[in-house]
Design an enzyme around this catalytic site. Structure first.
Site, mmCIF file in Angstrom:
data_model
loop_
_atom_site.group_PDB
_atom_site.id
_atom_site.type_symbol
_atom_site.label_atom_id
_atom_site.label_comp_id
_atom_site.label_asym_id
_atom_site.label_seq_id
_atom_site.Cartn_x
_atom_site.Cartn_y
_atom_site.Cartn_z
ATOM 1 N N ASN A 192 -43.055 -20.976 -32.901
ATOM 2 C CA ASN A 192 -42.735 -22.401 -32.939
ATOM 3 C C ASN A 192 -42.483 -22.791 -34.385
ATOM 4 O O ASN A 192 -43.350 -22.628 -35.224
ATOM 5 C CB ASN A 192 -43.933 -23.171 -32.349
ATOM 6 N N GLY A 193 -41.286 -23.271 -34.671
ATOM 7 C CA GLY A 193 -40.991 -23.668 -36.038
ATOM 8 C C GLY A 193 -39.642 -23.157 -36.475
ATOM 9 O O GLY A 193 -38.781 -22.854 -35.650
ATOM 10 N N CYS A 239 -41.210 -26.467 -30.201
ATOM 11 C CA CYS A 239 -41.522 -25.518 -29.133
ATOM 12 C C CYS A 239 -43.026 -25.566 -28.906
ATOM 13 O O CYS A 239 -43.773 -26.079 -29.726
ATOM 14 C CB CYS A 239 -41.156 -24.095 -29.523
ATOM 15 N N GLY A 245 -40.907 -28.619 -25.252
ATOM 16 C CA GLY A 245 -39.680 -27.846 -25.060
ATOM 17 C C GLY A 245 -39.341 -27.737 -23.600
ATOM 18 O O GLY A 245 -40.186 -27.341 -22.792
ATOM 19 N N TYR A 253 -45.005 -39.056 -32.879
ATOM 20 C CA TYR A 253 -44.195 -38.888 -31.677
ATOM 21 C C TYR A 253 -44.367 -37.545 -30.959
ATOM 22 O O TYR A 253 -44.445 -37.516 -29.736
ATOM 23 C CB TYR A 253 -42.711 -39.081 -32.064
#
Ligand code: SF4
Length: 487
Positions: free
Chosen positions: A116-117, A15, A41, A261
């Protein structure tokens, strides 16, 4: 309606979060920041703002542009303080109630959080909170923060937040907005990224920015100040920026896949430009796994910098032998069964004059299930390549990630089931090689992986998980249902 899913053979970004403090048109600025973080996201997005009296929110499924390009939507999010979130679900279904920022009214006032996570003990905490009478509105683990803050016996928002953070286990970066402050937090190991930036207004007063990545700073005219430290809470209020470190010191374990990536190549993460890091990884790969060939061809887009590094190191020409169609999204509505086989060709096409009769080195960032790699190799061979050699700029992905990255269960990971020779045969290449874990670390300016003291999280390649997987069975089951929902 049936859909063709293109990216089902990648680890998916988690995210993105973005927030501003003391900024004119704060929500418009946040929308721009979220736009720059769209790669983190694409399933849903949301913004919560505070105008000095009231909080305002807009959350929706889809892309930032689909939700926030209408000036009337931004006008309904007034104020100089605002936070936003891009969601690629790693827990909880993709429904509006799970879209962040989450917001709640407490006795001390309003509070919004964007996360986020992944919390690895969220299920245990969820059960305990439900037993205490907490009523959950969503199925996302981020809501645990809201309830832990609500039941905390401390009086200030900050103390309640610290109290909540001390109970959660996981890999996370979060930003939160109260009527008094904007706050940014990284987990004690700093697995997920978060940075602090500053916009200097015409009158010289600073506006502060929190963002998942530096690539979102330029678009809003902000300058990079620093990374938020692992285990640090940054509190931004009318008196400026304050730093609090409520956790004991731990050795950081930043996610190494951000370099391979996830992060945008123009971002600088943990002091290292991602683009340069990817080129170095490609060069290291060429040193480790050379092969005689005529052209080095990236699998676009993420394979491009490492292919450039491979080509420069090997002296073999770099060519765009595969062209990506940028105007296809993550999915394409499948009008009839008869075009099902087109799949990968809707997104990638072979540049025949470059490939015909050539010995080709294909460079990609990872192999997850191997399904897309196989189709791309078939396409390159169909274009007339004489030989196809595949080089991968990450070590084999042998384990699932439980720290906020969407990966299939282990049994679906090609590298968990097969050795390199078997994978080469299954994908249909003449040779296959992955960068070694030591080579990866060397490319990132280290002396190789330091035994049992690794400098990054590399659990998906080594199986050594640095954060306790308290609720492993529940995390796996939620990941499975999300994958089923998307297939
Ligand atoms: S397991 Fe892999 S993808 Fe997940 S945080 Fe660790 S390095 Fe990143």
């Amino acid at each position: 309606m049936p859909k063709i899913h293109f990216d089902d053979d990648k680890m998916h970004e988690e995210c993105g979060v973005f927030g501003v403090w003391n900024c004119a048109d704060a929500s418009a600025v946040v929308a721009l920041g979220l736009h720059a973080l769209q790669h983190r996201g694409q399933e849903a997005t949301g913004i919560v703002s505070f105008d000095g009296n009231r909080f305002h929110s807009h959350r929706g499924l889809g892309l930032v542009g689909e939700n926030f390009s209408d000036a009337r939507v931004i006008a309904r999010l007034p104020g100089t303080r605002s936070i936003g979130h891009n969601r690629y679900a790693t827990t909880g279904e993709t429904v509006l109630r799970n879209v962040q920022p989450l917001y709640a009214d407490f006795e001390f006032g309003g509070f919004a959080v964007a996360h986020n996570g992944n919390l690895t003990n969220a299920n245990t905490l969820h059960k305990a909170l439900v037993r205490r009478g907490c009523l959950f509105q969503s199925t996302t683990d981020s809501e645990v923060f809201i309830h832990l803050i609500a039941i905390s016996l401390y009086s200030t928002v900050l103390d309640r937040l610290i109290d909540a953070l001390k109970q959660v286990v996981g890999a996370y970066s979060l930003i939160a907005l109260s009527d008094q402050a904007l706050m940014g937090v990284r987990d004690p190991l700093g697995v997920r990224p978060l940075i602090l930036g500053r916009i200097t207004s015409a009158d010289g007063s600073p506006a502060w920015v929190l963002s998942s990545e530096t690539c979102a700073l330029d678009i809003v005219g902000a300058e990079f100040v620093r990374d938020v430290d692992p285990g640090e809470i940054v509190v931004i209020d009318d008196r400026g920026v304050h730093s609090i470190k409520p956790f004991g010191r731990e050795k950081p374990r930043f996610c190494v896949f951000e370099y391979i990536y996830f992060a945008r190549p123009d971002s600088i993460v943990e002091g290292m430009p991602v683009y340069a890091a990817r080129k170095r990884i490609g060069a290291e790969l060429a040193l480790e796994s050379p092969v005689e060939a005529d052209v080095v061809v990236p699998v676009p887009d993420s394979g491009v910098p490492s292919a450039m590094g491979y080509a420069a190191q090997s002296g073999i020409p770099f060519e765009l032998g595969i062209i990506r169609n940028h105007y296809v999204g993550r999915t394409f509505i499948e009008p009839t069964d008869s075009i099902r086989h087109l799949g990968v060709k809707l997104k990638h096409s072979a540049n025949k004059p470059i490939l015909e009769g050539k010995r080709v080195i294909l460079v990609d960032d990872s192999i997850v299930r191997g399904t897309t790699s196989k189709k791309i190799v078939e396409m390159v061979r169909a274009a007339g390549a004489a030989e196809v050699h595949m080089r991968i700029s990450s070590p084999p992905t042998t384990h699932s990630c439980f720290y906020g990255i969407d990966t299939p269960e282990r049994s679906k990971l090609l590298a968990a089931q097969h050795n390199v020779a078997e994978m080469a045969e299954l994908i249909g290449v003449d040779s296959l090689a992955f960068i070694s874990i030591d080579g990866l670390y060397r490319a990132l300016n280290h002396e190789g992986r330091n035994g049992d003291q690794p400098q990054y999280c590399d659990a998906c390649m080594t199986g050594e998980y640095p954060i306790a997987l308290t609720d492993l069975a529940e995390i796996q089951s939620r990941q499975l249902s999300l994958l089923a929902e998307r297939s």
